[in-house]
Design a protein around this motif. Structure first.
Motif, PDB file in Angstrom:
ATOM      1  N   ASP A   1       0.844  -1.217   0.000  1.00  0.00           N
ATOM      2  CA  ASP A   1       0.000   0.000   0.000  1.00  0.00           C
ATOM      3  C   ASP A   1       0.867   1.250   0.000  1.00  0.00           C
ATOM      4  O   ASP A   1       0.544   2.248  -0.656  1.00  0.00           O
ATOM      5  CB  ASP A   1      -0.904  -0.005   1.238  1.00  0.00           C
ATOM      6  N   THR A   2       1.976   1.174   0.740  1.00  0.00           N
ATOM      7  CA  THR A   2       2.880   2.334   0.781  1.00  0.00           C
ATOM      8  C   THR A   2       3.445   2.620  -0.601  1.00  0.00           C
ATOM      9  O   THR A   2       3.495   3.772  -1.053  1.00  0.00           O
ATOM     10  CB  THR A   2       4.029   2.068   1.770  1.00  0.00           C
ATOM     11  N   HIS A   3       3.904   1.542  -1.298  1.00  0.00           N
ATOM     12  CA  HIS A   3       4.427   1.711  -2.663  1.00  0.00           C
ATOM     13  C   HIS A   3       3.380   2.338  -3.575  1.00  0.00           C
ATOM     14  O   HIS A   3       3.676   3.277  -4.334  1.00  0.00           O
ATOM     15  CB  HIS A   3       4.874   0.364  -3.222  1.00  0.00           C
ATOM     16  N   LEU A   4       2.117   1.821  -3.503  1.00  0.00           N
ATOM     17  CA  LEU A   4       1.056   2.347  -4.380  1.00  0.00           C
ATOM     18  C   LEU A   4       0.742   3.795  -4.038  1.00  0.00           C
ATOM     19  O   LEU A   4       0.542   4.649  -4.927  1.00  0.00           O
ATOM     20  CB  LEU A   4      -0.202   1.486  -4.238  1.00  0.00           C
ATOM     21  N   HIS A   5       0.718   4.093  -2.747  1.00  0.00           N
ATOM     22  CA  HIS A   5       0.429   5.466  -2.307  1.00  0.00           C
ATOM     23  C   HIS A   5       1.506   6.424  -2.834  1.00  0.00           C
ATOM     24  O   HIS A   5       1.196   7.492  -3.399  1.00  0.00           O
ATOM     25  CB  HIS A   5       0.379   5.490  -0.777  1.00  0.00           C
ATOM     26  N   LEU A   6       2.759   6.011  -2.660  1.00  0.00           N
ATOM     27  CA  LEU A   6       3.857   6.858  -3.151  1.00  0.00           C
ATOM     28  C   LEU A   6       3.797   6.995  -4.677  1.00  0.00           C
ATOM     29  O   LEU A   6       4.054   8.072  -5.231  1.00  0.00           O
ATOM     30  CB  LEU A   6       5.205   6.256  -2.744  1.00  0.00           C
ATOM     31  N   ALA A   7       3.469   5.871  -5.345  1.00  0.00           N
ATOM     32  CA  ALA A   7       3.417   5.902  -6.808  1.00  0.00           C
ATOM     33  C   ALA A   7       2.369   6.912  -7.274  1.00  0.00           C
ATOM     34  O   ALA A   7       2.609   7.712  -8.196  1.00  0.00           O
ATOM     35  CB  ALA A   7       3.108   4.512  -7.337  1.00  0.00           C
ATOM     36  N   ARG A   8       1.206   6.877  -6.648  1.00  0.00           N
ATOM     37  CA  ARG A   8       0.143   7.806  -7.078  1.00  0.00           C
ATOM     38  C   ARG A   8       0.511   9.253  -6.752  1.00  0.00           C
ATOM     39  O   ARG A   8       0.219  10.164  -7.533  1.00  0.00           O
ATOM     40  CB  ARG A   8      -1.174   7.401  -6.413  1.00  0.00           C
ATOM     41  N   GLU A   9       1.152   9.438  -5.587  1.00  0.00           N
ATOM     42  CA  GLU A   9       1.601  10.797  -5.249  1.00  0.00           C
ATOM     43  C   GLU A   9       2.596  11.305  -6.286  1.00  0.00           C
ATOM     44  O   GLU A   9       2.508  12.432  -6.780  1.00  0.00           O
ATOM     45  CB  GLU A   9       2.255  10.801  -3.861  1.00  0.00           C
ATOM     46  N   LEU A  10       3.548  10.458  -6.605  1.00  0.00           N
ATOM     47  CA  LEU A  10       4.587  10.845  -7.575  1.00  0.00           C
ATOM     48  C   LEU A  10       3.985  11.045  -8.963  1.00  0.00           C
ATOM     49  O   LEU A  10       4.410  11.931  -9.714  1.00  0.00           O
ATOM     50  CB  LEU A  10       5.680   9.769  -7.618  1.00  0.00           C
ATOM     51  N   GLU A  11       2.988  10.233  -9.297  1.00  0.00           N
ATOM     52  CA  GLU A  11       2.327  10.401 -10.589  1.00  0.00           C
ATOM     53  C   GLU A  11       1.623  11.749 -10.634  1.00  0.00           C
ATOM     54  O   GLU A  11       1.680  12.470 -11.649  1.00  0.00           O
ATOM     55  CB  GLU A  11       1.327   9.262 -10.809  1.00  0.00           C
ATOM     56  N   GLY A  12       0.982  12.078  -9.512  1.00  0.00           N
ATOM     57  CA  GLY A  12       0.299  13.386  -9.444  1.00  0.00           C
ATOM     58  C   GLY A  12       1.292  14.527  -9.563  1.00  0.00           C
ATOM     59  O   GLY A  12       0.971  15.591 -10.131  1.00  0.00           O
ATOM     60  N   GLU A  13       2.505  14.309  -9.031  1.00  0.00           N
ATOM     61  CA  GLU A  13       3.530  15.344  -9.115  1.00  0.00           C
ATOM     62  C   GLU A  13       4.209  15.365 -10.475  1.00  0.00           C
ATOM     63  O   GLU A  13       5.056  16.235 -10.738  1.00  0.00           O
ATOM     64  CB  GLU A  13       4.576  15.123  -8.023  1.00  0.00           C
ATOM     65  N   GLY A  14       3.905  14.366 -11.286  1.00  0.00           N
ATOM     66  CA  GLY A  14       4.546  14.309 -12.611  1.00  0.00           C
ATOM     67  C   GLY A  14       5.882  13.584 -12.600  1.00  0.00           C
ATOM     68  O   GLY A  14       6.584  13.552 -13.615  1.00  0.00           O
TER      69      GLY A  14
ATOM     70  N   GLY B   1       4.236  -4.608  -7.339  1.00  0.00           N
ATOM     71  CA  GLY B   1       3.837  -5.748  -8.160  1.00  0.00           C
ATOM     72  C   GLY B   1       2.742  -5.417  -9.149  1.00  0.00           C
ATOM     73  O   GLY B   1       2.076  -6.311  -9.674  1.00  0.00           O
ATOM     74  N   ASP B   2       2.507  -4.095  -9.432  1.00  0.00           N
ATOM     75  CA  ASP B   2       1.427  -3.677 -10.348  1.00  0.00           C
ATOM     76  C   ASP B   2       2.037  -2.919 -11.513  1.00  0.00           C
ATOM     77  O   ASP B   2       1.908  -1.697 -11.633  1.00  0.00           O
ATOM     78  CB  ASP B   2       0.428  -2.806  -9.576  1.00  0.00           C
ATOM     79  N   TRP B   3       2.791  -3.664 -12.400  1.00  0.00           N
ATOM     80  CA  TRP B   3       3.434  -2.984 -13.523  1.00  0.00           C
ATOM     81  C   TRP B   3       2.421  -2.502 -14.569  1.00  0.00           C
ATOM     82  O   TRP B   3       2.687  -1.552 -15.310  1.00  0.00           O
ATOM     83  CB  TRP B   3       4.465  -3.911 -14.180  1.00  0.00           C
ATOM     84  N   LYS B   4       1.264  -3.177 -14.578  1.00  0.00           N
ATOM     85  CA  LYS B   4       0.240  -2.730 -15.539  1.00  0.00           C
ATOM     86  C   LYS B   4      -0.236  -1.316 -15.225  1.00  0.00           C
ATOM     87  O   LYS B   4      -0.551  -0.530 -16.131  1.00  0.00           O
ATOM     88  CB  LYS B   4      -0.942  -3.699 -15.528  1.00  0.00           C
ATOM     89  N   ALA B   5      -0.277  -0.984 -13.916  1.00  0.00           N
ATOM     90  CA  ALA B   5      -0.655   0.387 -13.535  1.00  0.00           C
ATOM     91  C   ALA B   5       0.365   1.377 -14.075  1.00  0.00           C
ATOM     92  O   ALA B   5       0.015   2.483 -14.518  1.00  0.00           O
ATOM     93  CB  ALA B   5      -0.757   0.490 -12.014  1.00  0.00           C
TER      94      ALA B   5
END
Length: 1761
Positions: free
Chosen positions: A1030-1043, A1056-1060
């Motif tokens: 969950d931490t990885h996904l949370h960080l990923a979405r934050e970083l995605e939002g930041e560009g 483990g969600d490379w499709k995302a």
């Protein structure tokens, strides 16, 4: 060896045209033939003519026909050809190495007589014989000839030995003379060795014998001593003519002798030491052999004939091809030729000792030869041609060969390493080592020329894993051992064997200098190392560096280059040295400085001029300077002064350069005046010695030449005045005093007062010396001199002056020393104090001022502190009691342990102020625990906590704080401190503090705030592992939002969600990144999907370009069609791949078909050019009209498919006629057959097949037959079988039979099996029918096959008789008999055998026997096999029947089965029945029965309860059996044998027992019975001893013989006790001394009496023993001997035993007819009387037996009848 004709080199002529001579060259490449017209023909080794030239006469005026040629011989180098001519001359022609070279005469030798024969041995002069009897030698170097020896007889032949070290000459008078250049240690004599019976024109000299032959048609072999040992006489052979010539093989093991039309071969047999003659070679019309020559490699023989023919013969023993590369030819037992088939190169392998070569192997990259003989091993180098043969004891092929060194072969065997140098015939060296690895052995053999070294052969090897040894192979001496502290994995010497490189397992590289024996490490890490070939340069790799030592004598000077890869090889050729480096995919070469390499080589080779020339080309550097210096040193040593001068110029040493220049000038002048090079002139030698600072040598050179002045001048120039004065003194030079004055004056002028003072001191002028020392400012030296002389010490003014000077020069200690010597202690102390010489001061104070010692010690300590000598100051402070100063000094000198030691002895208040300093020190050096202890001692806990925190030791800090601080305070302290660290950016330290107080979440928050996501994730993983995804996904979405897409991608992947991640990139239109992620994480499939979506988003040309870029265009079209994106697929196809459009149309059509849109699908199929698919679509949907329409319009070939489809449908609807018409219209009758067959309509199938496809009728018929065969019987067939199969098959068979197809009918009948029906009658009927038809209508062979098929089947269903009838019908009698036997119809079987084939009668009988045995029918078996029947009875235990049947046979058979029965009874414990058996049938004297008889005797005498009258019959049977045995033995060959005597003894015992049993029935014979019992005691070694003594004792007691009863029963008790103990050792024999009762008796296994009877008997013996009337003695008779003993004690006379009682017969005896049989008259009469009175049948039986046994008495008083 045998000769095989290969080819004719020169065709024979019609008339005489003699071949004068033939010669083969030593290199085997040329052969010369001299014809009758004096022309030399030259042939190559294949026998092709390549050249020719004419000979010339000695004098041309006599013409060309004035001579004949008597000899041809090639020179050892094969470049010259010698020709011996009868016109008194020998010409030597130079013919060159190549064909066509000009032929010139290079030597000629004119003689006084005609040359008659000639040979040219290797490494020897030309040897030739003359008509005047001389044998001479011609030397081509001096062009002179000389006489070897002279004889009086014409020389007819010469023959060299195989080695060329000796030769034979044959003479017209038959004498044979031997001469040796070298006898090779054989010791054979020279001179005439034998005389042959005729002139030996055919003469051969082998290594073992001399073979001679001539015109007398005899061949004689002579030994080395000249004695003949073998003759071959052909005088009686009319076809044989005189022997004209002979030749010996190069190996010396074969000889060929030529005569008319014949060649005879003789082979030497080493085993027999004789010559063997195989089949001769006879060639009709060959005519006389005039010359023979053997090719030097031994493979071919050339023969010349009288008619001018030249024939080539192959004489190899065998020829093999090895690895398809080499041809191996065995030309003799000890000679092999190895030829390289590709290059033509050949090597002749020959055993020097003549041993047979077993096998030849080619090893070491096909370069080296290895061959074995019984006692040697042969090695060879094919490239160099060097061969070796060494003695070698075979070890069963366990040798391992190593060919890594080109000069030497290494053989490893059983822990021993042997070195063999190619070309040498002895082992070069042999050492013990277990490490046989080419990298662990280094061998160098003269690999580089060295100055002053002619032969250099050394080896380095491993003794053990850590020890190397170096060995001189020339002397066999060890040059030393090198021990190392680690395992060695590589070693190699340089080519001059002066240096040894080795590497250990730690990859350290070391260098060992063999001259200095010093070992040094030159590289700490080495992955590759190698000497550069032909130099002393070393190349090595140290991780990323290439290291080169151009001058290994200076190992510290190394040249380094950076590398990227690994060194793989080192190449040196064409004046260039390259290091080959592998840098991954590429290989790069680094070129070394060839000049530097060449320098070292030139130095080693002694070519100093070349070395200087190399150095001239180089820039000056540290390496070059070292090389100039080395060269200068060597040039001076070699006295090459010009080069030395150049070296010193290059080095900038101008002084030496000028000195050498002047020296060279002197040398040149000396050369002009005296000759030579001038370097030996004394001035030059002296100057060179001066230059090398060898002044004594220069002095001796000058003095040798008596140039004293020059020697003195040399020393004066060098300011070596002392040496100059020594020379002057030695030579008593007149200028000696002047020289001394000049020296003193020079010293004074140059202000060398000190040296002048020393001169004066040596002269004994001490005052002058002191004054000079004082003037030179050296009062210490003056003081030394003054103190050494007592007269000077007494001069107070002088001492005061010296002391003042010493004080003035601050030499207080020397001054104090001076004052102390003159006893002025106060001034001495003052001087010592001023000079800080506290040691002397303390020593003085100890005896002069004791009170000042403590103060001096403290001052000494203070002084040492000022001098920073704090360590020794501590001890002086302690001596002075200044503790605080001692502590300060210890702390200042960092002697912390000593400081603590001092403080521990002080009070704590004083110590605590120092402890913090000490703790600070220990904290600074990292000894935190010690520091903590001292901080706590100093009450500085907070400092200790801070120390731990600064050191990052949070746990210890926390523990300490927790001990001395409150929990909340600790937490607050740590959190606040962590926040401070966080503000300072020390996040790691802050994290440790947060973790220490168990607040990891604060650390996670800190890292998140600082965007240090890596550390954040690490802590989450450590403390909240469940929250990590969950931490990885949370960080990923934050970083995605930041560009920050890259980091977001990383966290998506970690979650483990490379499709995302792919979708993220797609949403941001970053298709290339999406493609990269998909390819990396999802593989090729995912990448293709992303590429497809990317292309689809682009569309048009862009999509095509993109897909082409990835090579996915075709795959994308396929993917689009698979996903029903047909429009996109059409777009891609139209733009870029029009060839794919039909596929797209086809897939679109299939899609439409699946959707049910048939017209649209039809249109697409036609666009795809696949109308057939449209037809099939309509056929599938049974729309026959549309199918027919499309087929007729677009695909005429498919019309038939439509008809077939309609037919299939009609078959399914059972409209068979309609279906058949469709198929016939479609011209597919085979399908009609198939459908009918599949429906089981076989008749219709056969009909259609027969009508339309007749060629398949047979196959269909076979299938039908098979189908019928597989149908099971009704109700049983199970799945897969149909009922009625047998009926159908029978029906079909009858049809075939009715139509006359008998073979098919038989086949059908034969196919009816029990799988089809269980009815045996049907099966029998079918198979019999098949047999009958086959017999009637088919041929004999076919009918036999049918019978062989059906008869075993009939046997299976138990119809053996039917089968037998069929067999008989085909005359298969044996098989018919077997059938009758199988059904047990033995009568018919015998009848058939008797009437049709009598030879099978024994076979039937044998089978009948087996049958009877198997069925247990012994009675029937007895009719044919009595022995078998008897064995069967015995096996079944029917012994009575067995014996009854055996009685009807011969006695031998009867007694065999009686013995078997008796053995059976004995094993069953019924010995009495067995005894009765022998009593009834008699006991034959068969040796195999003896053990049975003995066992019966043993069993009977051991039985209980036989001591009574009722047991008589048992004893009588035993007696009669033994009597029968004895009688039979006496008539057999065993008569009087030990067995016979033993059975006689057993018979005697049995007779006594029978007589005793008979006597017991009569009261009047009690004494007889008792006497018999007593007599039996002498046989206790045969009968049970305890039983015998018991029965004897009881019988004596019953008869009142108490003394005897007591003795015997007492003996019984002793034996019973011995049985219990298991040994007779304690038995007392004193009662039976001087009797014949044996002492050595077998111990019975168990007692005879029961325990109750035993105790009762024991009581009686004890009772009697108390009775004084009873004595423990045996009664004696008139012989003074025990009355029952047969042997008299005094005389030793043995009496005969009485046949009634067994007592000795002394007098009044009754003698019987048989000798040795007698009786006591009283006992005999008593026995007769009792018999007469009682009429006892037992007594009568005894008398009857005695009559038979002993014969009648002389005057019998009783009739036995």
């Amino acid at each position: 060896m045998q000769l095989k004709h290969m080819k004719t080199l020169l065709a024979p002529q019609d008339g005489a045209a003699k071949i004068c001579a033939i010669a083969w060259a030593l290199n085997n490449n040329k052969m010369a033939v001299c014809t009758s017209d004096r022309v030399i023909l030259l042939y190559d080794e294949q026998g092709e003519k390549r050249d020719k030239f004419s000979l010339k006469p000695a004098d041309s005026k006599y013409g060309k026909k004035s001579y004949t040629v008597k000899g041809l011989a090639f020179s050892p180098d094969s470049a010259k050809l010698a020709v011996g001519q009868t016109d008194n001359i020998i010409y030597v022609y130079k013919i060159g190495d190549t064909w066509g070279d000009k032929k010139v005469i290079c030597n000629k030798f004119v003689q006084q007589s005609a040359v008659t024969c000639m040979t040219w041995p290797a490494e020897q002069p030309i040897i030739f014989g003359l008509a005047d009897g001389k044998v001479r030698a011609a030397n081509i170097r001096t062009n002179k000839s000389s006489t070897v020896y002279s004889t009086e007889s014409y020389v007819v032949s010469l023959a060299p030995n195989p080695s060329g070290k000796g030769f034979l000459s044959g003479h017209a008078d038959g004498s044979i003379v031997r001469f040796f250049f070298d006898d090779e240690g054989s010791g054979d004599s020279q001179g005439k060795i034998c005389t042959h019976s005729c002139p030996p024109y055919a003469l051969a000299f082998s290594q073992n014998a001399v073979v001679a032959a001539g015109c007398d048609k005899r061949i004689v072999a002579y030994g080395r001593d000249g004695r003949s040992f073998q003759h071959f006489d052909y005088t009686r052979d009319d076809e044989e003519h005189e022997f004209t010539t002979a030749i010996c093989s190069p190996s010396g093991q074969s000889v060929v002798v030529g005569s008319f039309d014949r060649l005879r071969v003789f082979n030497w047999s080493p085993r027999k030491q004789m010559w063997d003659e195989p089949k001769l070679k006879e060639i009709p019309n060959l005519y006389t052999i005039t010359s023979l020559c053997w090719k030097k490699d031994g493979s071919k023989v050339t023969a010349g004939t009288l008619c001018g023919g030249v024939e080539l013969f192959d004489c190899c023993l065998k020829r093999t091809i090895y690895k398809n590369k080499f041809e191996i030819t065995h030309v003799g037992l000890s000679q092999v030729i190895v030829k390289n088939m590709s290059s033509g190169q050949r090597v002749v392998l020959k055993s020097f000792y003549g041993y047979e070569i077993d096998e030849v192997r080619i090893m070491g990259k096909d370069r080296y030869l290895v061959a074995h003989t019984s006692d040697t091993i042969l090695l060879g180098d094919l490239t160099s041609g060097k061969l070796s043969e060494i003695p070698w004891q075979s070890s069963g092929g366990n040798e391992k060969y190593y060919f890594d060194n080109e000069s030497v072969c290494m053989i490893f065997n059983a822990g021993e390493l042997s070195l063999i140098e190619y070309g040498a015939n002895e082992v070069l060296g042999c050492v013990r080592t277990e490490f046989m690895n080419p990298h662990l052995i280094s061998v160098r053999l003269n690999e580089r020329k060295q100055r002053g070294v002619s032969d250099n052969k050394k080896m380095a090897y491993l003794v053990d894993l850590k020890t190397m040894a170096i060995m001189d192979l020339l002397t066999g001496m060890g040059l030393g051992q090198i021990s190392h502290d680690s395992k060695i994995d590589w070693l190699e010497m340089n080519e001059t064997c002066r240096k040894l490189l080795f590497r250990d397992k730690k990859l350290k590289l070391h260098l060992y200098d063999m001259e200095t024996q010093m070992k040094s490490s030159i590289l700490n890490y080495c992955s590759y190392v190698q000497w550069v070939p032909s130099s002393d340069v070393v190349v090595a790799q140290n991780r990323g560096n290439l290291c080169v030592w151009y001058n290994i004598d200076a190992p510290e000077r190394v040249t380094m280059f950076p590398l990227k890869g690994d060194i793989v090889d080192l190449e040196r050729n064409d004046g260039k040295t390259d290091v080959i480096v592998n840098e991954g995919v590429t290989t790069i070469s680094y070129t070394l400085d060839e000049g530097l390499i060449e320098f070292g080589t030139a130095i080693d080779d002694g070519d100093l001029a070349r070395a200087a020339a190399f150095l001239e080309t180089l820039e000056m550097s540290s390496e070059t300077e070292a090389m100039w210096r080395s060269l200068s040193k060597m040039a001076v040593e070699d006295r090459q002064l010009y080069i030395a001068e150049r070296c010193y110029c290059a080095l900038g040493d101008i002084a030496k350069a000028r000195f050498l220049k002047e020296t060279l000038r002197i040398a040149e002048e000396a050369a002009k005046h005296m000759g030579g090079d001038g370097l030996n002139h004394y001035k030059v030698r002296a100057r060179m010695a001066i230059m090398e600072k060898r002044f004594k040598e220069a002095e001796s050179i000058y003095l040798e030449q008596n140039h004293v002045d020059e020697a003195m001048e040399m020393y004066q120039e060098m300011h070596m005045w002392d040496e100059a004065i020594e020379v002057a003194e030695a030579k008593s030079h007149p200028e000696l005093e002047t020289l001394r004055r000049n020296y003193y004056q020079w010293l004074m002028e140059t202000s060398q007062e000190e040296t002048a003072g020393e001169v004066k001191e040596r002269e004994g002028d001490y005052m002058a010396a002191i004054n000079l020392y004082m003037k030179a400012g050296l009062p210490a030296k003056a003081a030394r001199l003054a103190t050494s002389r007592d007269e000077l010490m007494s001069n107070s003014d002088l001492i005061s002056r010296i002391a003042s000077a010493l004080i003035k020069a601050d030499l207080y200690e020397r001054a104090g020393d001076l004052y102390e010597k003159i006893k002025d202690a106060t001034r001495a102390m003052e001087c010592f104090r001023k000079g800080k010489a506290y040691r002397r001061a303390v020593e003085l104070a100890r005896y002069a001022f004791p009170a000042d010692v403590v103060k001096l010690e403290e001052d000494w300590g203070d002084y040492l502190v000022t001098q920073k000598q704090l360590d020794p100051a501590i001890n002086h402070f302690i001596e002075a009691g200044a503790t605080l100063k001692a502590v300060d000094a210890a702390i200042a000198s960092r002697q912390w342990a000593k400081a603590v030691q001092i403080l521990e002895m002080q009070d704590s208040s004083m110590a605590s102020r120092y402890y913090k300093k000490i703790a600070d020190h220990y904290a600074s050096v990292g000894e935190y625990e010690t520091a903590e202890r001292f901080y706590v001692e100093a009450s500085c806990t907070r400092e200790a906590v801070d120390m731990y925190n600064q050191a990052g030791m949070w746990e210890q800090a926390h523990k300490l704080a927790s001990t001395y601080m409150k929990t909340d305070d600790v937490a607050n302290l740590y959190v606040s401190q962590a926040r401070q660290l966080e503000e300072q950016g020390k996040f790691k330290d802050a994290e440790r503090l947060y973790v220490a107080v168990e607040e990891p979440d604060l650390a996670i928050t800190m890292y998140k705030k600082q965007r240090l996501y890596g550390d954040m994730i690490r802590l989450v993983k450590q403390y909240h592992k469940d929250l990590l995804p969950d931490t990885h996904l949370h960080l990923a979405r934050e970083l995605e939002g930041e560009g920050n897409l890259r980091q977001a991608e990383h966290h998506f992947q970690e979650a483990g969600d490379w499709k995302a991640a792919v979708n993220m990139y797609r949403s941001h239109d970053s298709w290339d990144e999406a493609y990269r992620v998909a390819k990396a994480q999802g593989g090729a499939t995912a990448a293709k999907q992303v590429a497809y979506l990317w292309a689809k988003s682009l569309g048009g040309d862009s999509a095509v370009k993109l897909l082409n870029k990835f090579g996915l265009l075709e795959a994308a079209i396929d993917y689009a069609t698979e996903n029903c994106a047909f429009e996109f697929a059409f777009d891609l196809g139209r733009v870029a791949m029009k060839n794919k459009l039909p596929d797209v149309h086809l897939k679109y059509a299939m899609f439409l078909e699946d959707e049910g849109k048939f017209p649209e699908a039809e249109a697409e199929f036609i666009k795809a050019s696949r109308p057939k698919e449209a037809v099939l679509m309509y056929v599938h949907n049974q729309d026959w009209d549309s199918a027919q329409r499309v087929a007729e319009s677009h695909d005429a070939d498919s019309v038939a498919d439509v008809l077939v489809g309609q037919a299939r449908f009609a078959f399914e609807e059972k409209e068979y006629a309609k279906a058949e018409s469709f198929l016939l219209r479609a011209q597919r009758p085979e399908l009609a057959v198939k459908y009918y067959r599949d429906c089981g309509m076989w008749q219709d199938a056969l009909r259609v097949c027969k009508e339309y496809v007749p060629h398949k009728l047979q196959t269909l018929q076979d299938e039908y037959d098979k189908e019928m065969t597989n149908k099971g019987p009704s109700g049983k067939g199970g799945e897969g079988f149909e009922e009625g199969g047998a009926e159908s098959m029978i029906h079909q068979a009858r049809e075939w039979e009715s139509s006359g197809e008998y073979a098919r009918a038989v086949e059908c009948y034969g196919k009816v099996t029990n799988k089809m029906t269980d009815d045996v009658r049907i099966l029998e009927k079918c198979w019999m029918k098949a047999g009958d038809l086959a017999l009637k209508f088919l041929g004999a062979e076919k009918s036999k096959m049918v019978i062989e098929m059906v008869c075993p089947r009939l046997a299976e269903i138990n119809k053996h008789t039917s089968a037998a009838e069929l067999y008989l019908a085909t005359d298969m009698v044996k098989e018919a008999i077997d059938m009758f036997i199988a059904c047990a119809d033995w009568g018919k079987a015998k009848k058939v055998a008797k009437e049709l084939e009598p030879r099978y009668e024994p076979y039937v009988d044998e089978r009948y026997k087996e049958y009877c045995k198997n069925q247990g029918r012994a009675e029937d078996l007895a009719n044919v096999d009595v022995i078998g029947a008897l064995d069967m009875y015995a096996e079944k235990g029917e012994w009575n029947k067995c014996i009854q049947t055996a009685e009807q046979q011969n006695p031998k058979v009867l007694h065999k089965y009686i013995a078997l029965y008796a053995t059976h009874l004995i094993k069953g414990g019924t010995s009495s029945e067995a005894l009765g058996l022998y009593a009834k049938y008699g006991a034959p004297a068969n040796a195999q029965n003896y053990n049975i008889y003995k066992r019966l005797f043993s069993d009977v005498v051991s039985q209980r309860d036989l001591n009574k009258p009722e047991a008589f019959r048992t004893w009588a049977d035993l007696r009669d059996m033994l009597f029968d045995v004895c009688e039979n033995i006496s008539k057999s060959p065993d008569a009087n044998s030990p067995n016979h005597e033993e059975f006689e003894t057993l018979l005697l015992i049995a007779h006594y027992y029978a007589t005793r049993s008979a006597s017991l029935g009569q009261k009047s014979l009690d004494t007889v019975a008792a006497r018999i019992c007593v007599s039996l005691l002498r046989h206790t070694d045969v009968i049970p001893a305890d039983k015998a003594f018991y029965e004897a004792g009881i019988m004596c007691r019953n008869n009142g013989w108490e003394n005897m009863a007591f003795v015997f029963l007492n003996r019984y008790l002793d034996i019973a006790e011995a049985i219990e103990e298991g040994t007779l050792d304690m038995l007392d024999h004193s009662d039976f001394q001087d009797t014949d009762i044996p002492f050595e008796i077998p111990l019975p296994e168990k007692p005879y009496l029961s325990s109750g009877q035993h105790e009762e008997l024991k009581e009686w013996v004890l009772t009697v023993s108390m009775n004084r009337k009873v004595e423990q003695i045996l009664p004696k008779d008139e012989r003074n001997t025990y009355e029952a003993s047969l042997v008299a004690t005094d005389t030793g006379i043995r009496s005969m035993p009485c046949v009634i009682t067994g007592y000795p017969v002394l007098r009044n005896k009754v003698e019987f007819k048989h000798p040795g049989k007698t009786a006591n008259k009283d006992d005999w009469n008593k026995f007769l009387m009792a018999t007469k009175v009682s009429h006892s049948p037992e007594l009568q039986d005894v008398l009857k037996f005695i009559g038979s046994w002993c014969g009648a008495t002389p005057n019998p008083s009783y009739s036995f009848q």
